[in-house]
Scaffold this active site. Structure first.
Site, mmCIF file in Angstrom:
data_model
loop_
_atom_site.group_PDB
_atom_site.id
_atom_site.type_symbol
_atom_site.label_atom_id
_atom_site.label_comp_id
_atom_site.label_asym_id
_atom_site.label_seq_id
_atom_site.Cartn_x
_atom_site.Cartn_y
_atom_site.Cartn_z
ATOM 1 N N ARG A 152 0.780 -1.246 0.000
ATOM 2 C CA ARG A 152 0.000 0.000 0.000
ATOM 3 C C ARG A 152 0.805 1.287 0.000
ATOM 4 O O ARG A 152 0.232 2.364 0.052
ATOM 5 C CB ARG A 152 -0.995 0.050 1.169
ATOM 6 N N ASP A 153 2.121 1.218 -0.091
ATOM 7 C CA ASP A 153 2.910 2.459 -0.148
ATOM 8 C C ASP A 153 4.178 2.252 -0.972
ATOM 9 O O ASP A 153 5.270 2.664 -0.577
ATOM 10 C CB ASP A 153 3.234 2.959 1.260
ATOM 11 N N ILE A 154 4.018 1.628 -2.138
ATOM 12 C CA ILE A 154 5.169 1.430 -3.015
ATOM 13 C C ILE A 154 5.458 2.763 -3.706
ATOM 14 O O ILE A 154 4.590 3.350 -4.336
ATOM 15 C CB ILE A 154 4.893 0.314 -4.040
ATOM 16 N N ASN A 196 10.638 4.204 -0.890
ATOM 17 C CA ASN A 196 10.571 2.946 -0.133
ATOM 18 C C ASN A 196 11.312 1.809 -0.837
ATOM 19 O O ASN A 196 11.114 0.644 -0.507
ATOM 20 C CB ASN A 196 9.119 2.555 0.132
#
Length: 173
Positions: free
Chosen positions: A82-84, A88
Site C-alpha cells: 500500500r505504499d510502493i 521505499n
C-alpha cells in the site's frame, strides 16, 4: 497519536517479518517497543532518480524485476504493501534493490485499519486507494507502474502544486 504509531510499528514488523525474500528488508526481532531490522545501506530510488534523472530501460528493468518479485511474494502471503514508491526502495551499493516500509501494509486476513481510511503517498496511490475503497494487490501493481514511469521519464505521471491537484489527476486523468 502514540497508539497509532505503535499499531503501524507492529504492523510493519508483522508484515515484513513474515516475508523471506532477497528484495525485502528482513526483520530479525520484535518487542513491545522495538524492532530489529536488517541494516540496508545505499540510496533510495527516489534519490537515484533525483540525482541521475531518468534511467535507461535496461537499468530500470534490472531494478524493477526483483521488486516486482518481492511484491508478488508479499501478495502470495496475503500482504498488500500500500505504499510502493521510490522512497521505499533502497538501492544498495551492489545495485540490488530492497523494498522497505511495510508500515501501512494491509494484512488480508485481518482488519488493521478503519474502513475507508486512506494511507499512502498520493502520487503513487491507485484510484481505489484514494477513494477509500478496498485495496488489493492490484493497487500495489498500479503503484509499481507509477514507479516504473518515473524511472523511465524522471518524473511521476501525475503532478500538481498541491496534493489536491495530484489526487484529482490520479482520479480523473
Amino acid at each position: 497519536t502514540a497508539d497509532e504509531y505503535l499499531r503501524r510499528f507492529h504492523r510493519e514488523a508483522q508484515s515484513a517479518g513474515g516475508l523471506n525474500h532477497p528484495a525485502i528488508v528482513r526483520v530479525f526481532d520484535l518487542g513491545d517497543d522495538y524492532l530489529v531490522m536488517e541494516l540496508v545501506e545505499g540510496r533510495t530510488l527516489h534519490r537515484v532518480i533525483r540525482d541521475e534523472g531518468r534511467l535507461a530501460p535496461p537499468e530500470a528493468l534490472r531494478l524493477l524485476a526483483p521488486v516486482a518479485d518481492a511484491v508478488d511474494r508479499a501478495h502470495r502471503t496475503g500482504i498488500v504493501h500500500r505504499d510502493i514508491k521510490p522512497a521505499n526502495i533502497m538501492v544498495q551499493p551492489d545495485g540490488q534493490p530492497k523494498l522497505m516500509d511495510f508500515g501501512v501494509a494491509k494484512i488480508e486476513a485481518s482488519v488493521m485499519t478503519a474502513a475507508g481510511q486512506v494511507l499512502g503517498s498520493p502520487s503513487y496511490m491507485s484510484p481505489e486507494q484514494i477513494a477509500g475503497l478496498d485495496v488489493t494487490g492490484r493497487s500495489d501493481l498500479y503503484s509499481l507502474a507509477v514507479v516504473a514511469y518515473e524511472m523511465l521519464t524522471g518524473q511521476p505521471p501525475f503532478q500538481g502544486r498541491t496534493i489536491t491537484q495530484v489526487i484529482y489527476k490520479v482520479m480523473h486523468e
